[in-house]
Design a protein around this motif. Structure first.
Motif, PDB file in Angstrom:
ATOM      1  N   ASN A 288       1.488  -1.066   0.161  1.00 33.91           N
ATOM      2  CA  ASN A 288      -0.079  -0.066  -0.229  1.00 33.91           C
ATOM      3  C   ASN A 288       0.935   1.194  -0.460  1.00 33.91           C
ATOM      4  O   ASN A 288       2.380   0.766   0.027  1.00 33.91           O
ATOM      5  N   ALA A 289       0.988   2.319  -0.369  1.00 31.56           N
ATOM      6  CA  ALA A 289       1.258   3.728  -0.661  1.00 31.56           C
ATOM      7  C   ALA A 289       0.855   4.268   1.148  1.00 31.56           C
ATOM      8  O   ALA A 289       1.262   5.438   0.891  1.00 31.56           O
ATOM      9  N   SER A 290       0.928   4.295   2.072  1.00 33.05           N
ATOM     10  CA  SER A 290       0.495   4.708   2.774  1.00 33.05           C
ATOM     11  C   SER A 290       2.156   5.337   3.607  1.00 33.05           C
ATOM     12  O   SER A 290       1.795   6.616   4.137  1.00 33.05           O
ATOM     13  N   ALA A 291       2.559   4.575   3.633  1.00 35.27           N
ATOM     14  CA  ALA A 291       4.199   5.426   3.419  1.00 35.27           C
ATOM     15  C   ALA A 291       4.587   6.687   3.406  1.00 35.27           C
ATOM     16  O   ALA A 291       5.612   7.283   3.035  1.00 35.27           O
ATOM     17  N   VAL A 292       4.428   6.465   1.313  1.00 34.04           N
ATOM     18  CA  VAL A 292       4.796   7.753   0.619  1.00 34.04           C
ATOM     19  C   VAL A 292       2.971   9.205   1.023  1.00 34.04           C
ATOM     20  O   VAL A 292       4.081   9.715   0.599  1.00 34.04           O
ATOM     21  N   PHE A 293       2.108   8.091   0.873  1.00 33.63           N
ATOM     22  CA  PHE A 293       0.956   9.492   1.277  1.00 33.63           C
ATOM     23  C   PHE A 293       0.062   9.402   2.343  1.00 33.63           C
ATOM     24  O   PHE A 293      -1.046   9.056   2.684  1.00 33.63           O
TER      25      PHE A 293
END
Length: 384
Positions: free
Chosen positions: A367-372
């Motif tokens: 998932n992209a939670s670390a990026v956004f």
């Protein structure tokens, strides 16, 4: 050849006119808002190529100088996302670029976090390799803040960012005596001699020698994007471990005399991008390209034959991994009641939704939670 997924981010700086690049030619509000010179037409020698799509009952067409994009779309390699962009309202180039490239909004953001979205991906993914990130331009963009392993090139000088690790052959050849973590922000021209650099701006590590890159196809001459994209193509094909590359494409701020300027910009972008794509050959299977800008242009033209800063814009994703040949998202229309502030194409798709699907669908993030952080992406089905 690339063995891991690679993302190439092309940023059209200045605010490209997405309503001309991917144009709603039959929309009566669009026709009423602009003269024929600032619209894509449906008849005559300069008619745009029809875009087959199911998003809206509108005749969308590519700009007539974007024939390469039309070919890639017809081949199923290109996806379009219209009415996309930054959801926070700003008409400042500097502010919009900074916000988009940082990608941090809301209460989840750590106070004073200086990182960019690509920098956070590099931190989270820890891809390793000799050269995981390459920025082609005068300097590394804000999106790479927080990334220690970035390399920037401005066509004639390859600038090595502090902390970057290069292929052993390159390091031994060019950085002898500087160490792995020394002050590396020196042009290669200073190290190998300017005359040699001009004739061999691109490198090969096959035998540890500097020599010009020989692309597999001819890139357009007198095109300022040809050499940056050749640099990216070679970096992928030479096996430097490249995972993310950024390419700046300036000049899209068309307040006056837009017709001729936009034609030249569009031809330059599309012709060089097609050459790059063909040059990749079988490495296309490992590469996705996203094309974006900080905002679009106003619906209505101005009195100088141009358009002013707007809001919603078109984003493009190139790559055979996605289900291309489609327009995805939602088209809000151009009637006055749905325009942003009564003047601009509204943003209905947050640009981070597009980037999030690239990171999860192409780059392999769970998932992209670390990026956004704190952002809930709107599913677009790019890989659906």
């Amino acid at each position: 050849m690339a063995r891991q997924p690679v993302l190439v981010v092309m940023f059209l700086r200045g605010g490209a006119d997405g309503l001309s690049l991917v144009s709603p030619t039959s929309d009566p509000d669009f026709i009423a808002a602009r003269p024929p010179s600032l619209r894509v037409l449906r008849e005559g020698d300069g008619a745009g190529r029809v875009i087959s799509q199911e998003v809206a009952d509108v005749d969308f067409r590519f700009h007539p100088n974007a024939g390469a994009l039309a070919d890639l779309y017809a081949a199923g390699d290109l996806t379009l996302i219209h009415a996309a962009g930054l959801t926070e309202s700003t008409r400042s180039h500097f502010d919009a670029e900074a916000r988009i490239e940082r990608g941090l909004f809301g209460p989840a953001v750590a106070p004073g976090d200086p990182s960019g979205w690509i920098g956070r991906w590099l931190q989270a993914a820890a891809p390793g390799g000799p050269m995981p990130a390459l920025a082609v331009g005068a300097a590394a963009p804000t999106s790479l803040l927080g990334a220690g392993a970035a390399v920037a090139e401005n066509l004639t000088d390859l600038v090595l960012a502090e902390g970057s690790g290069l292929a052993p052959a390159l390091r031994a050849r060019l950085l002898a005596g500087f160490g792995d973590h020394g002050p590396l922000a020196r042009p290669i021209a200073d190290l190998v001699g300017l005359s040699e650099m001009v004739s061999a701006r691109l490198w090969s590590q096959t035998d540890g020698a500097l020599r010009p890159y020989a692309p597999s196809v001819a890139y357009p001459e007198n095109n300022r994007l040809s050499q940056p994209l050749m640099t990216v193509a070679q970096s992928i094909k030479e096996g430097f471990g490249l995972r993310v590359a950024t390419v700046d494409v300036p000049g899209w701020d068309t307040h006056a005399d837009q017709e001729g300027t936009f034609q030249g910009l569009t031809s330059g972008l599309c012709d060089a991008l097609m050459a790059f794509w063909r040059d990749l050959g079988s490495a296309q299977q490992d590469v996705s390209v996203v094309v974006m800008s900080e905002f679009g242009r106003r619906l209505r033209s101005n009195t100088a034959g141009g358009t002013d800063h707007g809001r919603g814009n078109v984003m493009m994703v190139l790559g055979p991994q996605a289900r291309g040949g489609r327009m995805v998202g939602r088209w809000p229309g151009l009637t006055n009641e749905v325009l942003d502030e009564g003047a601009d194409l509204a943003v209905v798709t947050d640009y981070r939704s597009v980037l999030s699907e690239l990171l999860t669908g192409h780059m392999g993030m769970a998932n992209a939670s670390a990026v956004f952080p704190g952002f809930a992406a709107q599913p677009l089905g790019l890989w659906g």
